[in-house]
Motif scaffolding. Structure first.
Motif, short mmCIF file in Angstrom:
data_model
loop_
_atom_site.label_atom_id
_atom_site.label_comp_id
_atom_site.label_asym_id
_atom_site.label_seq_id
_atom_site.Cartn_x
_atom_site.Cartn_y
_atom_site.Cartn_z
N UNK A 112 0.91 -1.10 0.17
CA UNK A 112 0.15 -0.07 0.04
C UNK A 112 0.87 1.16 0.04
N UNK A 113 0.42 2.28 -0.65
CA UNK A 113 1.12 3.66 -0.59
C UNK A 113 0.75 4.36 0.54
N UNK A 114 1.82 5.43 0.79
CA UNK A 114 1.49 6.46 1.74
C UNK A 114 0.43 6.99 1.60
N UNK A 115 -0.05 7.36 0.28
CA UNK A 115 -1.41 8.10 0.05
C UNK A 115 -2.59 7.21 0.37
N UNK A 116 -2.43 5.96 0.10
CA UNK A 116 -3.57 5.28 0.32
C UNK A 116 -3.87 4.91 1.68
N UNK A 117 -3.13 4.82 2.60
CA UNK A 117 -3.27 4.85 4.13
C UNK A 117 -3.64 5.98 4.45
N UNK A 118 -3.19 6.99 4.09
CA UNK A 118 -3.58 8.53 4.66
C UNK A 118 -4.83 8.76 4.42
N UNK A 119 -5.27 8.16 3.08
CA UNK A 119 -6.76 8.17 2.86
C UNK A 119 -7.62 7.61 3.85
#
Length: 211
Positions: free
Chosen positions: A41-48
């Motif tokens: 998972x990307x940083x952006x995915x988890x942050x979302x």
């Protein structure tokens, strides 16, 4: 919710994005140690997920780091098939806190969060870990073949980051190294999942206030 040992388990929000890279690193290290695959998972995915109120975070306020309260554990939720299916994924506990029942606390909170927000959705899990299988079973999940899980292509694309994805493709997505487990709310009407319900609802109220 703050437990007797001081560990705090909360619904994450946008202010917790600072923990994302540490969470992802912890997941990668744990997977490498176990010799199992993970869906990257990307940083952006988890942050979302945090911003959407779909993540649960465990912290230790009694130990301070450069990020603030020390990171203890994490898991997130995703919906699939027009919200008819839900997954609780990415369950991880920091090595310093293993053996203290933290994973079960996080699992119970994410499960209840999913039941509160999507009460009619089927909740499923793909896992190769014995501990997660045991927790799933205690919550009412049963092992199922992959054809009983969501057919949402977006979910299965997420498996491409796993080292075992070639096996999934070779088996025509019928099974893989992971075990599929499913909780069907229609089979559990009246079950006492409400243990954390009011706590989760209070957390969601605070989450909406913070975003």
């Amino acid at each position: 919710m703050i437990y007797e040992d001081g560990i705090k388990v909360i619904v994450a929000d946008a202010s917790h994005e600072k923990y994302v890279d540490l969470i992802l690193d912890t997941i990668r290290i744990a997977a490498k140690k176990r010799g199992t695959g993970i869906a990257e998972r990307t940083h952006e995915y988890v942050a979302t997920k945090m911003k959407e109120g779909k993540a649960v975070l465990a912290l230790d306020p009694e130990v301070q780091t450069e990020l603030g309260d020390k990171f203890v554990g994490f898991s997130y939720i995703e919906t699939w098939g027009n919200k008819s299916y839900v997954t609780t994924s990415g369950l991880i506990v920091h090595p310093d806190y293993l053996g203290r029942g933290i994973a079960k606390r996080i699992k119970d909170h994410t499960f209840t969060l999913a039941r509160v927000r999507w009460p009619h959705a089927k909740i499923f899990s793909l896992t190769s870990g014995d501990a997660v299988m045991k927790m799933n079973t205690a919550l009412g999940y049963v092992p199922v073949s992959f054809n009983q899980l969501t057919d949402d292509e977006a979910f299965w694309r997420g498996c491409k980051g796993c080292v075992n994805f070639p096996i999934l493709e070779m088996k025509e997505r019928k099974f893989c190294i992971c075990t599929g487990m499913l909780y069907d709310p229609e089979l559990h009407k009246g079950d006492p999942f409400e243990v954390y319900t009011e706590i989760i609802r209070e957390m969601m109220t605070r989450h909406l206030d913070n975003n």
